[in-house]
Design a protein around this motif. Structure first.
Motif, mmCIF file in Angstrom:
data_model
loop_
_atom_site.group_PDB
_atom_site.id
_atom_site.type_symbol
_atom_site.label_atom_id
_atom_site.label_comp_id
_atom_site.label_asym_id
_atom_site.label_seq_id
_atom_site.Cartn_x
_atom_site.Cartn_y
_atom_site.Cartn_z
ATOM 1 N N ALA A 74 0.735 -1.190 -0.175
ATOM 2 C CA ALA A 74 0.187 0.070 -0.024
ATOM 3 C C ALA A 74 0.868 1.270 0.009
ATOM 4 O O ALA A 74 1.780 1.384 0.861
ATOM 5 C CB ALA A 74 -0.909 -0.124 1.208
ATOM 6 N N VAL A 75 0.815 2.180 -1.013
ATOM 7 C CA VAL A 75 1.530 3.474 -1.085
ATOM 8 C C VAL A 75 0.807 4.407 -0.853
ATOM 9 O O VAL A 75 -0.280 4.882 -1.533
ATOM 10 C CB VAL A 75 2.179 3.355 -2.645
ATOM 11 C CG1 VAL A 75 3.117 4.394 -2.678
ATOM 12 C CG2 VAL A 75 2.818 2.096 -2.588
ATOM 13 N N GLU A 76 1.214 5.382 -0.110
ATOM 14 C CA GLU A 76 0.607 6.709 0.295
ATOM 15 C C GLU A 76 1.575 7.682 0.039
ATOM 16 O O GLU A 76 2.560 7.741 0.339
ATOM 17 C CB GLU A 76 0.417 6.818 1.803
ATOM 18 C CG GLU A 76 -0.366 7.892 2.249
ATOM 19 C CD GLU A 76 -1.122 8.123 3.720
ATOM 20 O OE1 GLU A 76 -1.420 8.973 4.148
ATOM 21 O OE2 GLU A 76 -0.900 6.757 4.353
ATOM 22 N N GLY A 77 1.187 8.578 -1.122
ATOM 23 C CA GLY A 77 2.077 9.587 -1.288
ATOM 24 C C GLY A 77 2.862 9.159 -2.613
ATOM 25 O O GLY A 77 2.877 8.014 -3.078
ATOM 26 N N ASN A 78 3.689 10.039 -3.205
ATOM 27 C CA ASN A 78 4.290 9.868 -4.388
ATOM 28 C C ASN A 78 5.779 10.167 -4.422
ATOM 29 O O ASN A 78 6.141 10.544 -3.467
ATOM 30 C CB ASN A 78 3.435 10.594 -5.730
ATOM 31 C CG ASN A 78 3.680 11.932 -5.290
ATOM 32 O OD1 ASN A 78 4.469 12.481 -5.002
ATOM 33 N ND2 ASN A 78 2.454 12.743 -5.668
ATOM 34 N N PRO A 79 6.430 9.386 -5.592
ATOM 35 C CA PRO A 79 7.782 9.726 -5.462
ATOM 36 C C PRO A 79 8.349 11.045 -6.405
ATOM 37 O O PRO A 79 7.736 11.200 -7.400
ATOM 38 C CB PRO A 79 8.579 8.435 -6.443
ATOM 39 C CG PRO A 79 7.605 8.049 -7.190
ATOM 40 C CD PRO A 79 6.055 8.717 -6.370
#
Length: 354
Positions: free
Chosen positions: A116-121
């Motif tokens: 689960a990924v919250e935010g971006n690179p």
């Protein structure tokens, strides 16, 4: 790893409450009641799924939304429904111990965990605009995604880029699908997404070992299949042509449609109108503020938020009882005058004929 039912029993949950929970989850995932037996069977036999939850450029509003889940409670989700193995915001551990645990989980459950990924690179300066555990989040993301069976993009930051990617985007922030190319990605946009939507997505993957049905943009259809406009309780006022012109006018006090003051409901796909927020308590439109389209791509660049979308035709204003009465009276008066003029004209003609 223990099953969902075993985890519930360990916490003292009886069979009746377990079945009630299963019924709630069935509805939450957007499934028909006929699927209830299958959900019960899956809860009894499926092992809890390991989840790694990582954070890039974001404001943590997705986590803030999730921990306020009321149906089911966030504590039930974390302790009974999933096995949250890593979250650098919610974890009690920190530092090297936590990062070593993340790497161990990746190896132990390779191919079986959910990321689960919250935010971006941010891609600018080789990812140096966002550092996690002493390394660029860009590296953190790639490493964590490599062994995942599926990736969830929490919120508009991970799904679209959100405010970080808004013009002029100095850090070159991008959505995670611009970096992760070889894994299925479920986009759950919103700023933040609704807590129950987040739970429903996780549970669908965990119980059925498959992705929920997705639309062309990678969003779960059961939660993003309708426009907010389609489920809005103010829709009748839109159809009637009754609009708020200013936030302090009589229309605003009467709860009329907010489209003319910038509401993006007609072009925004989400479940705000039916699931709402905080256990169904309310949502922005119900609170008197128009939808700003936070679950749509590039919504930060689609402003200004308080001007209506000119591409949506506005219905004609519906005549209310007072206007109908005035119109009838005016028509009657006009008819009487016309009748009098015609009568006089005829009278003169008759006299002339004599």
């Amino acid at each position: 790893m223990e099953t969902f039912w075993e985890a519930f029993k360990r916490q003292g949950v009886n069979r009746r409450d377990f079945l009630r929970f299963a019924f709630t989850i069935t509805g939450l995932m957007g499934l028909s009641p006929s699927m209830f037996p299958e959900v019960v069977k899956a809860l009894e036999t499926k092992p809890r799924v390991p989840v790694l939850w990582i954070h890039g450029l974001e404001c943590t509003c997705c986590s803030e939304s999730f921990i306020r889940s009321a149906t089911p409670l966030a504590s039930d989700v974390l302790l009974s429904m999933i096995s949250l193995e890593y979250d650098d915001t919610l974890s009690a551990a920190a530092g090297e111990a936590l990062e070593n645990h993340r790497k161990e989980i990746i190896k132990k459950y390779w191919g079986n965990y959910i990321l689960a990924v919250e935010g971006n690179p941010p891609l600018g300066e080789d990812g140096m605009y966002c550092i996690v555990a002493g390394e660029p989040f860009l590296k953190h993301l790639k490493e964590s995604a490599e062994g995942a069976k599926a990736v969830i993009a929490w919120g508009s930051c991970a799904s679209w880029g959100c405010v970080q990617a808004a013009k002029p985007n100095p850090t070159t922030a991008v959505s995670i699908d611009k970096v992760i190319k070889n894994k299925p990605i479920i986009k759950v946009p919103g700023c933040p997404p609704i807590a129950e939507v987040m739970t429903g997505v996780i549970m669908h993957i965990a119980l059925f070992d498959s992705l929920p049905p997705l639309d062309a943009q990678g969003r779960p259809k059961q939660f993003y299949g309708n426009r907010i406009h389609d489920t809005c309780y103010r829709r009748a006022f839109f159809n009637a042509g009754q609009f708020v012109e200013r936030f302090d006018d009589e229309g605003a006090k009467k709860g009329w449609c907010l489209y003319k003051v910038g509401c993006r409901g007609p072009t925004t796909y989400n479940s705000c109108g039916n699931i709402r927020w905080y256990n169904g308590l309310s949502y922005p439109i119900q609170a008197g503020h128009g939808c700003i389209g936070c679950s749509e791509e590039n919504f930060w660049d689609n402003g200004p938020f308080y001007q209506r979308l000119t591409t949506i035709p506005v219905p004609n204003v519906e005549a209310n009882a007072d206007k109908v009465g005035i119109a009838v009276a005016t028509a009657a008066a006009a008819g009487a005058i016309a009748h009098g003029v015609i009568s006089k004209f005829r009278s003169k003609n008759n006299k002339g004929g004599e």
